[in-house]
Structure formats: structure tokens, C-alpha cells
Design an enzyme around this catalytic site. Structure first.
Site, PDB file in Angstrom:
ATOM      1  N   MET A 127       0.808  -1.219   0.000  1.00  0.00           N
ATOM      2  CA  MET A 127       0.000   0.000   0.000  1.00  0.00           C
ATOM      3  C   MET A 127       0.848   1.280   0.000  1.00  0.00           C
ATOM      4  O   MET A 127       0.500   2.271   0.636  1.00  0.00           O
ATOM      5  CB  MET A 127      -0.964  -0.003   1.199  1.00  0.00           C
ATOM      6  N   HIS A 151      -4.365  -4.505  -8.893  1.00  0.00           N
ATOM      7  CA  HIS A 151      -5.232  -3.416  -8.447  1.00  0.00           C
ATOM      8  C   HIS A 151      -6.682  -3.912  -8.410  1.00  0.00           C
ATOM      9  O   HIS A 151      -7.134  -4.562  -9.351  1.00  0.00           O
ATOM     10  CB  HIS A 151      -5.104  -2.222  -9.403  1.00  0.00           C
ATOM     11  N   ASP A 183       4.378   2.081 -13.532  1.00  0.00           N
ATOM     12  CA  ASP A 183       5.113   3.185 -14.139  1.00  0.00           C
ATOM     13  C   ASP A 183       5.115   4.367 -13.171  1.00  0.00           C
ATOM     14  O   ASP A 183       4.845   4.192 -11.981  1.00  0.00           O
ATOM     15  CB  ASP A 183       4.548   3.525 -15.532  1.00  0.00           C
TER      16      ASP A 183
HETATM   17  C1  GRF Z   1      -6.047  -6.713  -2.888  1.00  0.00           C
HETATM   18  O1  GRF Z   1      -7.417  -6.443  -3.086  1.00  0.00           O
HETATM   19  C2  GRF Z   1      -5.212  -6.025  -3.921  1.00  0.00           C
HETATM   20  O2  GRF Z   1      -5.840  -5.868  -5.156  1.00  0.00           O
HETATM   21  C3  GRF Z   1      -4.992  -4.669  -3.308  1.00  0.00           C
HETATM   22  O3  GRF Z   1      -4.835  -4.918  -1.937  1.00  0.00           O
HETATM   23  C4  GRF Z   1      -5.529  -6.126  -1.582  1.00  0.00           C
HETATM   24  C5  GRF Z   1      -4.512  -7.001  -0.928  1.00  0.00           C
HETATM   25  O4  GRF Z   1      -5.083  -8.156  -0.379  1.00  0.00           O
HETATM   26  N1  GRF Z   1      -3.881  -3.980  -3.926  1.00  0.00           N
HETATM   27  P1  GRF Z   1      -4.148  -9.309   0.200  1.00  0.00           P
HETATM   28  O5  GRF Z   1      -3.177  -8.644   1.184  1.00  0.00           O
HETATM   29  O6  GRF Z   1      -3.418  -9.942  -0.936  1.00  0.00           O
HETATM   30  O7  GRF Z   1      -5.086 -10.239   0.900  1.00  0.00           O
END
Ligand code: GRF
Length: 251
Positions: A127, A151, A183
Site C-alpha cells: 500500500m 489493483h 510506471d
Molecule cells: C487486494 O485487493 C489487492 O488488489 C490490493 O490490496 C488487496 C490485498 O489483499 N492492492 P491481500 O493482502 O493480498 O489479501
């Protein structure tokens, strides 16, 4: 092929990738798993599977920046600021603080990854945005990007941190997820794969997330597999960099 995986939370995508490797559906070695969050459950999952882990605690680096810590020697604010498109049109002082703080953390992230000599970095629910300082260090060949992200929306709709929430609140009748190369923008890189699911009027946000994650767990290992098979070709099409998927064994 060696991959590194970065997680911030639960790590269910990491688990899907580890499971695909374990059953022989994905032919890569997961060399390391890192996180910006010392409490990420994903780290536990990796440890259980015997995969080396590390933590690059962003908050600690941001605090060090406040105390005036020296910036990485190879960091040029001018260069990184001119390349980034995460904070377009923002106040120069705010942008400077944003990029300098991240350069401190990203230098540590690069140092933590370096010993593993990975071919591909996989962002599985990581994140944090990555700045050109980090991206350029990994993407030394512009035709072969080396950072892949998943995503939780059908990009280019709903970039940002709450893809499923934004999809649901907008009243979309279809939701989905996207795997793309990273990117300089936020969730803007060339799209590798997408998967979608219907949103019924009886679905609440939890139901949408559940359906979405189930798609992610299939899509992400598939896309990593295409990379491992060297089947992803980034080409310029009408001014946009897009991914061409090559047939098996085309190279
Ligand atoms: C997922 O929905 C992914 O698309 C987003 O963050 C979430 C991560 O979930 N970027 P996890 O940690 O893999 O359970």
C-alpha cells in the site's frame, strides 16, 4: 526466475502465488517477501513457507527525514521530480518532502531486495506508491519492466486505494481486478491482465470484495507465469505503452 513479493496486509494474494508455486502451476522461485508494515500477516505466511522476509518500516524513515537524515547519495530531487506523475501540479515544498521521505525508505527497500537478485518484483497488496527513484533502479531496460502490481478495479477506472469500494459506490454492474506493470503514475502502467465479475443488486461491499479477491487469486499467478515464460512484450501503440501477450514459446 526469481521473484520478490511486497505486501502490506493480509497477503491472500501472496498465498495464492505461493500455492501456485507449490502445486507446480507457476514456475518461479519466491526469493523473498518484504513489507512496510511489521505486523503484516503476509510476513507470517511467508515465514511459515520458509521464505526469507524483511521489513522496511516507512514510518521510521519518515521520522528520520523529519530529524534531517542524509538523503541517499544517488538521489536527485530534480530528476525524480521531473519524472514523477503522482503529485502533478503540487506545491514544490510538498512535493520535495514527499519525494525525499520516500527516497529514504525506497533506498532501504532497494538495499533489502539487492541480495536476492530478483528478476521481478511483485506488489501484492503493497500500500505504498513507488517513486521514479525506486522504479528506475529496478527498470533498467525500458522494454522489460520489472515491477508488477495488482489493483482491485478495472483500470483505468478507479485507481487509488479503494478500488472495490469505489466500484461498488459508483453503482457499477461489473467489478474486476487488473494486473499491470508499474510506471511513474498511480495505477497507470501497461495492463497485463484483467478479470471481471458481475455485481448483483443483492451484493454488499463485502460480497464485491469476496468476488474480486477470488478473481485476483487466479489472475495474479497467471500474469506472473506469462512474465516467467517471457511472453509479455511492451510496445508503443498510438502513443500509449501497451502489453502484447505472445503465444507460448514465441521467443
Ligand atoms: C487486494 O485487493 C489487492 O488488489 C490490493 O490490496 C488487496 C490485498 O489483499 N492492492 P491481500 O493482502 O493480498 O489479501
Amino acid at each position: 526466475m526469481k521473484i520478490g513479493v511486497l505486501v502490506s496486509g493480509g497477503g491472500s494474494n501472496l498465498q495464492a502465488i505461493m500455492d501456485a508455486v507449490a502445486v507446480g502451476a507457476l514456475d518461479v522461485e519466491i526469493a523473498c517477501v518484504g513489507s512496510d508494515n511489521p505486523d503484516a500477516k503476509g510476513l507470517e505466511r511467508a515465514e511459515k513457507a520458509g521464505i526469507p522476509t524483511f521489513v522496511t518500516d516507512y514510518s521510521a524513515f519518515f521520522a528520520r527525514w523529519k530529524e534531517g537524515a542524509a538523503l541517499p547519495e544517488d538521489f536527485s530531487l530534480e530528476t525524480v521530480a521531473s519524472r514523477q506523475s503522482l503529485m502533478k501540479g503540487s506545491d514544490p515544498d510538498i512535493l520535495k518532502a514527499f519525494l525525499e521521505k520516500r527516497a529514504l525508505a525506497e533506498a532501504a527497500l532497494l538495499a533489502a531486495l539487492a541480495p536476492y537478485k530478483i528478476d521481478l518484483l511483485v506488489l501484492a497488496g503493497f500500500m505504498r506508491v513507488l517513486t521514479p527513484y525506486f522504479i528506475d533502479a529496478l527498470n533498467t531496460d525500458s522494454n522489460r519492466p520489472r515491477i508488477m502490481n495488482i489493483h482491485p478495479a478495472l483500470l483505468p477506472a478507479f485507481p487509488g486505494t479503494d478500488g472495490y469500494g469505489d466500484t461498488f459506490r459508483y453503482g457499477c454492474k461489473v467489478g474486476g481486478c487488473t494486473v499491470h506493470f508499474v510506471d511513474y503514475g498511480e495505477d497507470s502502467g501497461p495492463i497485463i491482465g484483467q478479470s471481471c465479475f458481475p455485481i448483483e443488486s443483492s451484493d454488499d461491499l463485502d460480497a464485491v470484495k469476496k468476488k474480486g479477491l477470488a478473481e485476483e487469486w487466479r489472475l495474479f499467478p497467471d500474469c506472473i507465469g506469462l512474465y516467467a515464460e517471457d511472453r509479455l512484450n511492451v510496445v508503443e501503440r498510438q502513443g500509449t505503452r501497451v502489453v502484447e501477450i505472445l503465444p507460448p514459446a514465441a521467443r
